[in-house]
Write an enzyme that holds these catalytic residues in place. Structure first.
Site, short mmCIF file in Angstrom:
data_model
loop_
_atom_site.label_atom_id
_atom_site.label_comp_id
_atom_site.label_asym_id
_atom_site.label_seq_id
_atom_site.Cartn_x
_atom_site.Cartn_y
_atom_site.Cartn_z
N GLU A 1 -40.07 46.96 28.14
CA GLU A 1 -39.33 48.06 28.76
C GLU A 1 -40.11 48.75 29.88
O GLU A 1 -39.50 49.35 30.78
CB GLU A 1 -38.93 49.10 27.71
CG GLU A 1 -38.00 48.59 26.63
CD GLU A 1 -36.66 48.11 27.16
OE1 GLU A 1 -36.19 48.66 28.18
OE2 GLU A 1 -36.11 47.17 26.58
N GLU B 1 -37.88 55.37 35.09
CA GLU B 1 -37.04 54.31 35.63
C GLU B 1 -37.32 54.15 37.12
O GLU B 1 -37.38 55.13 37.87
CB GLU B 1 -35.58 54.66 35.39
CG GLU B 1 -34.60 53.60 35.86
CD GLU B 1 -33.17 53.95 35.48
OE1 GLU B 1 -32.28 53.16 35.86
OE2 GLU B 1 -32.97 54.98 34.82
N ASN C 1 -28.57 61.29 24.68
CA ASN C 1 -29.76 60.77 24.00
C ASN C 1 -30.90 61.78 24.02
O ASN C 1 -31.62 61.93 23.04
CB ASN C 1 -30.20 59.46 24.63
CG ASN C 1 -29.34 58.30 24.21
OD1 ASN C 1 -28.98 58.19 23.05
ND2 ASN C 1 -28.97 57.45 25.15
#
Length: 371
Positions: free
Chosen positions: A224, A233, A271
């Site tokens: 990831e 990101e 989240n």
């Protein structure tokens, strides 16, 4: 690299329960025996020194008798007078009482002694607790949500069963070997500081299972983050997309504030809300904590690993503890985009890292590596 989590996976987001279905041997292995002391310097004691099933386990003045000699085994059991420390009625609820019972190998007789001096039942993911924070003799012991309070801190005999001073099965040298080019943000100390949030992680079952779970988590994290390089990101064009205004609490930190961060690339406002609620951290209003605090970042990864099933059918923790295999951890993290032939190269990347990490830890990878 980006994880796409389905909202349906978040119904249980506030739950800290983790399962443990390992079968325990009939007698403890690599055990250490002695008193377990806690609040006000008093000891864990079997009422009346009775070995009868259902006898209360309580706090009492330390006296060195057999009723206070606890055998802490590396198999996860804690025994006295030939019987096991047991959570009454196999309960996972706050306030479930502790008593003595025949050792039967149940998950309600499994305990983890952490480096932070908690004694945790992994099935409930709750701590051994002195009822009402009362230090009077004969106060019953129970399980309760771990708070870090003094009535949940214990000094227990060490099993000498290996591991590291942090209690983690991966040493700092092994961690550095796994991630030679890692960003300094992803520190080993940050990871070990986060472990207390989920004490059953890499701490349930045999030594092999513990190491396999640690390797599985770190292999997925490796994928990831590009080898623990990326904190956030990389595609900034995606940032405004992760705000779901359909949630009643909206996006108080801003439309573009909920982009992927940390070892599992936590994203979306719902989240951040769910992880923050579970961890006791206001991530909805301050999502930047995940990219500024190493321990918080690691905790969000452990939150997902231990409590969320995503597009899969089980949490990654349960997949490893219950023998479903590494492939099911991939399914639970990004199965809707990678599994069942959707992106075999991405799956292979995760499997390659897992095989490498289990090799560093000196354990076999086990079966069912693919999804």
């Amino acid at each position: 690299m980006k994880v796409r989590w389905r909202r349906a996976a978040y119904a249980a987001a506030g739950s800290l329960l983790v399962g443990l279905l390992s079968v325990l041997p009939a007698s403890p292995a690599a055990a250490a025996t002695g008193q377990i002391s806690g609040l006000a310097g008093k000891c864990v004691d079997v009422a009346g020194a009775s070995a009868a099933n259902g006898t209360a386990v309580q706090l009492y003045d330390c006296n060195g008798t057999a009723a206070q000699q606890w055998n802490v085994g590396s198999d996860g059991t804690i025994r006295a007078l030939g019987k096991c420390l047991d959570v009454s009625n196999n309960s996972t609820a706050d306030g479930a009482q502790i008593h003595l019972w025949d050792c039967v190998g149940g998950a309600n007789q499994q305990w983890v002694v952490t480096a932070a001096r908690d004694i945790v039942n992994p099935q409930a993911n709750k701590c051994l607790d002195v009822s009402g924070n009362n230090s009077a003799n004969a106060t019953r012991l129970q399980i309760w949500t771990c708070t870090g309070a003094a009535n949940q801190k214990w000094t227990a005999p060490a099993t000498g069963g290996g591991g590291t001073p942090s209690g983690f099965v991966v040493t700092e040298a092994q961690f550095n070997q796994m991630f030679p080019g890692r960003n300094s943000f992803y520190s080993y100390s940050g990871l070990t500081a986060a472990l207390g949030a989920y004490p059953a992680f890499a701490n349930a079952g045999s030594d092999t299972v513990k190491k396999q779970e640690a390797a599985a988590f770190l292999a997925n994290v490796n994928h990831e983050t590009g080898g623990l390089v990326h904190i956030v990101e990389q595609n900034t064009a995606n940032y405004p997309h992760y705000c779901d205004w359909g949630q009643s609490y909206g996006c108080p930190a801003g439309q573009a504030a909920y982009y992927g961060r940390g070892p599992i690339q936590l994203s979306w406002n719902f989240n951040y809300k769910a992880a923050g609620d579970a961890l006791g951290i206001d991530l909805l209003n301050n999502p930047w904590l995940v990219q500024n605090d190493s321990s918080v970042a690691w905790k969000t990864g452990l939150w997902y690993w231990n409590t969320q099933s995503g597009p899969g059918t089980m949490t990654p923790h349960n997949a490893m503890v219950n023998g479903a295999g590494f492939g099911q951890t991939i399914r639970s993290i990004n199965g809707s985009l990678e599994c069942d032939g959707r992106n075999p190269a991405q799956v292979q990347s995760r499997v390659d890292a897992y095989n490498r990490f289990t090799g560093i830890l000196g354990v076999t990878p086990g079966a069912n590596l693919y999804c």
